[in-house]
Design a protein around this motif. Structure first.
Motif, PDB file in Angstrom:
ATOM      1  N   VAL A  20      58.590 -26.793  92.754  1.00 27.17           N
ATOM      2  CA  VAL A  20      58.588 -27.422  94.595  1.00 27.17           C
ATOM      3  C   VAL A  20      58.341 -26.521  95.335  1.00 27.17           C
ATOM      4  CG1 VAL A  20      58.972 -29.600  95.842  1.00 27.17           C
ATOM      5  CG2 VAL A  20      58.415 -29.367  93.020  1.00 27.17           C
ATOM      6  N   LEU A  21      60.242 -26.152  95.018  1.00 33.67           N
ATOM      7  CA  LEU A  21      60.114 -25.851  96.473  1.00 33.67           C
ATOM      8  C   LEU A  21      59.556 -24.347  96.321  1.00 33.67           C
ATOM      9  CD1 LEU A  21      63.805 -26.970  96.219  1.00 33.67           C
ATOM     10  CD2 LEU A  21      61.844 -27.422  97.220  1.00 33.67           C
ATOM     11  N   GLY A  22      59.345 -23.199  95.377  1.00 34.08           N
ATOM     12  CA  GLY A  22      58.872 -22.158  95.413  1.00 34.08           C
ATOM     13  C   GLY A  22      58.008 -21.445  95.786  1.00 34.08           C
ATOM     14  N   PRO A  23      57.228 -20.566  96.309  1.00 35.56           N
ATOM     15  CA  PRO A  23      56.798 -20.045  97.455  1.00 35.56           C
ATOM     16  C   PRO A  23      54.920 -20.219  96.966  1.00 35.56           C
ATOM     17  CG  PRO A  23      57.042 -18.020  96.036  1.00 35.56           C
ATOM     18  CD  PRO A  23      58.136 -19.014  95.215  1.00 35.56           C
ATOM     19  N   GLY A  24      54.732 -21.164  96.180  1.00 32.71           N
ATOM     20  CA  GLY A  24      53.545 -21.344  95.813  1.00 32.71           C
ATOM     21  C   GLY A  24      53.266 -22.766  95.885  1.00 32.71           C
ATOM     22  N   GLY A  25      54.414 -23.354  96.120  1.00 28.86           N
ATOM     23  CA  GLY A  25      54.353 -24.827  96.162  1.00 28.86           C
ATOM     24  C   GLY A  25      54.005 -25.588  94.680  1.00 28.86           C
ATOM     25  N   GLN A 354      46.781 -23.709  97.073  1.00 22.56           N
ATOM     26  CA  GLN A 354      47.873 -24.156  98.119  1.00 22.56           C
ATOM     27  C   GLN A 354      46.916 -24.267  99.266  1.00 22.56           C
ATOM     28  OE1 GLN A 354      51.567 -24.986  97.814  1.00 22.56           O
ATOM     29  NE2 GLN A 354      51.279 -26.088  99.728  1.00 22.56           N
ATOM     30  N   GLN A 357      46.031 -27.252 106.418  1.00 24.44           N
ATOM     31  CA  GLN A 357      45.492 -27.901 107.215  1.00 24.44           C
ATOM     32  C   GLN A 357      44.546 -27.586 107.832  1.00 24.44           C
ATOM     33  OE1 GLN A 357      46.199 -31.451 107.659  1.00 24.44           O
ATOM     34  NE2 GLN A 357      45.679 -31.956 110.067  1.00 24.44           N
ATOM     35  N   ALA A 424      46.353 -38.059 101.026  1.00 14.96           N
ATOM     36  CA  ALA A 424      47.659 -38.758 100.816  1.00 14.96           C
ATOM     37  C   ALA A 424      48.002 -37.286 102.547  1.00 14.96           C
ATOM     38  CB  ALA A 424      48.207 -38.005 100.386  1.00 14.96           C
TER      39      ALA A 424
ATOM     40  N   TRP B  57      67.218 -25.781 104.481  1.00 17.56           N
ATOM     41  CA  TRP B  57      65.451 -25.178 103.999  1.00 17.56           C
ATOM     42  C   TRP B  57      64.903 -25.762 102.795  1.00 17.56           C
ATOM     43  CZ3 TRP B  57      64.412 -23.301  98.975  1.00 17.56           C
ATOM     44  CH2 TRP B  57      63.178 -22.306  98.759  1.00 17.56           C
ATOM     45  N   ARG B  61      61.122 -27.227 103.793  1.00 19.05           N
ATOM     46  CA  ARG B  61      60.338 -26.667 103.710  1.00 19.05           C
ATOM     47  C   ARG B  61      59.783 -27.973 102.584  1.00 19.05           C
ATOM     48  NH1 ARG B  61      58.714 -21.720 101.823  1.00 19.05           N
ATOM     49  NH2 ARG B  61      58.204 -21.514  99.580  1.00 19.05           N
ATOM     50  N   THR B  62      60.708 -28.568 102.283  1.00 14.08           N
ATOM     51  CA  THR B  62      60.334 -30.020 100.797  1.00 14.08           C
ATOM     52  C   THR B  62      59.024 -30.702 101.646  1.00 14.08           C
ATOM     53  OG1 THR B  62      62.021 -29.727 100.119  1.00 14.08           O
ATOM     54  CG2 THR B  62      60.799 -31.551  99.545  1.00 14.08           C
ATOM     55  N   ARG B  65      55.740 -29.314 103.162  1.00 14.81           N
ATOM     56  CA  ARG B  65      55.012 -28.939 101.638  1.00 14.81           C
ATOM     57  C   ARG B  65      53.990 -30.374 101.027  1.00 14.81           C
ATOM     58  NH1 ARG B  65      56.016 -23.766 100.645  1.00 14.81           N
ATOM     59  NH2 ARG B  65      54.301 -23.256  99.161  1.00 14.81           N
ATOM     60  N   ALA B  67      52.283 -34.300 100.774  1.00 14.84           N
ATOM     61  CA  ALA B  67      52.191 -35.615 101.608  1.00 14.84           C
ATOM     62  C   ALA B  67      52.212 -35.004 103.026  1.00 14.84           C
ATOM     63  CB  ALA B  67      50.876 -36.543 101.084  1.00 14.84           C
ATOM     64  N   LYS B  68      51.644 -35.348 103.520  1.00 14.53           N
ATOM     65  CA  LYS B  68      51.376 -35.351 105.503  1.00 14.53           C
ATOM     66  C   LYS B  68      52.487 -36.901 105.872  1.00 14.53           C
ATOM     67  CE  LYS B  68      48.790 -33.581 107.901  1.00 14.53           C
ATOM     68  NZ  LYS B  68      47.295 -33.314 108.733  1.00 14.53           N
ATOM     69  N   GLU B  69      51.517 -37.626 104.811  1.00  8.07           N
ATOM     70  CA  GLU B  69      52.376 -39.832 105.156  1.00  8.07           C
ATOM     71  C   GLU B  69      54.615 -39.765 105.294  1.00  8.07           C
ATOM     72  OE1 GLU B  69      50.225 -42.009 103.000  1.00  8.07           O
ATOM     73  OE2 GLU B  69      50.400 -40.937 100.757  1.00  8.07           O
TER      74      GLU B  69
END
Lengths: 433, 292
Positions: A20-25, A354, A357, A424, B57, B61-62, B65, B67-69
């Protein structure tokens, strides 16, 4: 030491929290699990075979149940309108997904039905959106306008196979919808059948309140596993595609389904495959087809099986007749190399890359319009064509977009996840269940 | 008189004893500061620093990443987490050096109060305002606020101050104690959407109805527009011309200025097409400001 560090990094990258936190998400870090459970023997489809499979899938007719839904909906609404033409609503809207060719479903479904019922049918003969958005109204008027009617005319059915071609999201691009709303839908001598999709329909509802002017809105139902099997099996049979045993996860998911067959019979595998296909594709025909194509792999035959296959092929070639029909998938000659057999693995949606916007804006615009040329896409985004082209090419490389000639579309296989992602992120897209 | 002298002498003696006692206690506390304790303190500070930076961080970061909501909801955790870590570190340090008995707490509190009263008055004020701000929430991380002549997105909520990222990408540090005396204008109050007002100036003789239609259409066809929120056009007549205000919401408040640019660019193209005239001059003597 370096190995140790690398092992540690590999371990960390496999842990979900670091993904989740990695470079690519989350999405990009997730392995392409559609292939994750494949057996190590799997090999890529030979190009010739892949082309043959694609061709067979492209030749499939529209799903008969989609056609039936269009016809039955039309019959019920039309009967009401015929009884009270001045009062009853004079339109029917058919919604399919933005990645399904609603124009084809409407054109084929209506032509057959109108001929059988002796109804006069006219339709907007467009295959694409007019190049300039300000031309849309003129072209609509030219094709559909009747001026002021002085004499009584016979009632007729007029189809707009794809409403998305009648607008472009730009300052002047909605004039076509204004024209339809103000002039055409008030013409009580015509019954309108309009094809659209939920994304553009929601947009037009929000911006112009178009549904207030239209009658019944019918969404094409989601296809079940059985319906998909009946539709796709001719292709699978033509190429002798076997269905792989479902994974434990898939079995658990379908634990409640009653299967009369033995747990490991090929029929059971097939049923579970199509149930899974319907589930993953959300019952959308185009998504299901893409998933089917993606799930087919080749694997080497065991020595004994290969010998049997050679004998079978030899017999088949000897008895081959010339009664083949070009469009019948069953008549396609199987070109599988004799040492290979085709297996359909459990279908799985690919992960989305990834997306930032700007990608969301572009992808929403494509879903809103179904398909767009680069110029039209740039106009709908309010950006320079060169900037948009850079973005399109980057997204094409990830497989999210398809570009054929000048027309750009979202790859149907990504639609279910893309829909979730856009919903979302505040976009006006219905979130699927 | 003798009694009074004796009493004064007694007082001096007891004051001297008290001073001596305090000095003795201070000496005792100082004598308990060992190299090992200093090392422990440094480790605690370092750990707290690393934990805060790591949590910053992770949270940022979370939040960027998902969803915007969920973005702003996740960011709201940031100040609470930082405050919790800092408070824990400070209490641990005090316990390490001051042996926090009831007497020691009182003595230390008094000393700190005097010290803060003179030297760190504003600092203490900012910290207290920051703590109150956590619960009163005049601004949160991710909000777009105007405070102390600065406008921008709150990108960090520290113990003493917030950091604003302005439209020109400058980062402005604003102490929390501004909330005692200044007004805080918050555009989104924890929501993802913030209304954007785009102004258009046209001549008096333009077709106002047509202008309104164009502006609505321009807003509804912008890729940035949040379509489920209202779009409104307001018109005011000024001495120099007609002022139209287009009020709408972008999908993401961060796109505020790009959104305004998009609306303005496309509206001007339509105005040019319809040959709408712009005001010829502004009435310099008029009391009416265009900012109204």
């Amino acid at each position: 030491m370096a190995n140790l560090i690398q092992q540690c990094k590999d371990w960390l990258s496999r842990q979900r929290v670091f993904q989740v936190l990695g470079p690519g998400g989350a999405d990009s870090a997730e392995p392409d699990d559609s292939r994750a459970e494949s057996s190590p023997e799997q090999i890529e489809l030979p190009p010739k075979l892949a082309q043959q499979l694609t061709r067979l899938v492209e030749q499939l007719p529209i799903h008969p149940d989609d056609r039936a839904t269009v016809q039955s909906s039309l019959e019920s609404v039309l009967a009401e309108w015929q009884q009270q033409p001045g009062i009853s609503s004079n339109s029917l809207v058919i919604l399919s997904s933005p990645v399904t060719a609603v124009s084809r479903i409407l054109s084929e479904g209506l032509a057959e039905w109108a001929a059988a019922q002796s109804w006069s049918l006219s339709h907007l003969e467009w295959q694409e959106r007019p190049a300039q958005p300000e031309e849309i109204v003129d072209k609509l008027r030219l094709q559909l306008g009747r001026g002021t009617l002085t004499t009584a005319v016979e009632p007729e059915i007029t189809a707009i196979p794809n409403l998305s071609w009648c607008f472009l999201r730009s300052a002047e691009g909605l004039d076509g919808i204004d024209y339809l709303r103000d002039h055409l839908l008030n013409d009580r001598t015509r019954f309108w059948v309009i094809g659209s999709d939920p994304v553009s329909w929601e947009y037009l509802k929000s911006v112009l309140d178009l549904p207030a002017y239209c009658g019944q809105v019918v969404s094409l139902p989601e296809l079940s596993g059985e319906q998909l099997a009946a539709w796709i099996m001719p292709v699978a049979e033509a190429l002798e595609i076997h269905f792989d045993s479902p994974s434990i996860r898939d079995r658990l998911q379908h634990l409640n389904h009653n299967h009369s067959e033995q747990s490991d019979s090929p029929q059971r595998f097939k049923d579970e495959y199509f149930e899974r296909l319907a589930d993953v594709s959300e019952g959308i025909s185009t998504v299901a087809l893409q998933l089917f194509l993606r799930s087919v792999e080749a694997e080497p035959l065991e020595a004994e099986d290969a010998q049997d296959a050679n004998e079978d092929n030899g017999n088949a070639e000897a008895s081959e007749t010339t009664q083949e029909t070009q469009n019948n998938p069953d008549s396609e000659k199987k070109e599988t190399p004799r040492s290979l057999r085709l297996v359909a693995r459990s279908p799985k949606l690919p992960s989305l890359p990834q997306l930032n916007q700007n990608d969301h804006y572009l992808l929403y615009s494509l879903l809103l319009h179904g398909d767009l040329t680069l110029t039209a896409l740039a106009e709908s985004l309010g950006d320079a064509p060169q900037t948009v082209n850079n973005q399109v090419q980057a997204l094409r490389r990830t497989g999210l977009l398809k570009q054929q000639d000048q027309v750009i579309q979202v790859n149907p296989i990504h639609y279910p996840r893309l829909q979730q992602e856009l919903a979302a992120n505040n976009f006006l897209v219905e979130r699927s269940e | 008189m003798i009694w009074q002298l004796a009493q004064t002498d007694e007082n001096n003696k007891s004051a001297g004893e008290a001073a001596g006692e305090t000095a003795r206690q201070a000496g005792q506390i100082l004598s308990q500061i060992t190299t090992w304790k200093i090392a422990q303190a440094l480790i605690i500070v370092a750990v707290a620093f690393v934990v805060i930076k790591s949590l910053d961080w992770i949270v940022i970061r979370t939040s960027e990443r998902v969803a915007k909501e969920w973005r702003l909801r996740i960011k709201q955790f940031l100040p609470f987490i930082r405050t919790l870590v800092m408070t824990t570190a400070v209490v641990t340090l005090m316990n390490l050096f001051l042996n926090l008995s009831r007497d020691n707490v009182l003595a230390v509190t008094g000393t700190i109060a005097v010290a803060l009263g003179f030297a760190f008055k504003d600092y203490a004020s900012s910290i207290i305002a920051g703590l109150i701000g956590l619960f009163e929430a005049p601004y949160r991380v991710g909000d777009r606020i105007r405070i102390a002549d600065h406008y921008g997105e709150v990108v960090s909520y520290g113990l003493r101050a917030i950091r604003l990222k302005t439209p020109t990408d400058n980062v402005v540090t604003v102490p929390h104690n501004h909330i005692w005396t200044s007004t805080v204008s918050n555009a989104n109050m924890g929501a993802l959407e913030a209304q954007v007002v785009t102004e258009f100036y046209l001549a008096h003789d333009v077709d106002a109805q047509r202008v309104k239609q164009i502006l609505l259409r321009v807003a509804y066809t912008s890729k940035y527009t949040h379509l489920t929120l209202p779009v409104v056009v307001i018109m005011q007549e000024k001495s120099w011309g007609s002022l139209f205000k287009l009020k709408s919401y972008p999908l993401d408040a961060r796109d505020e200025f790009l959104y305004m640019t998009d609306l303005t660019t496309r509206a001007k193209r339509m105005f040019a097409k319809h040959q709408f005239a712009y005001p010829r001059w502004f009435d310099a003597n008029s009391n009416t400001s265009i900012d109204e």
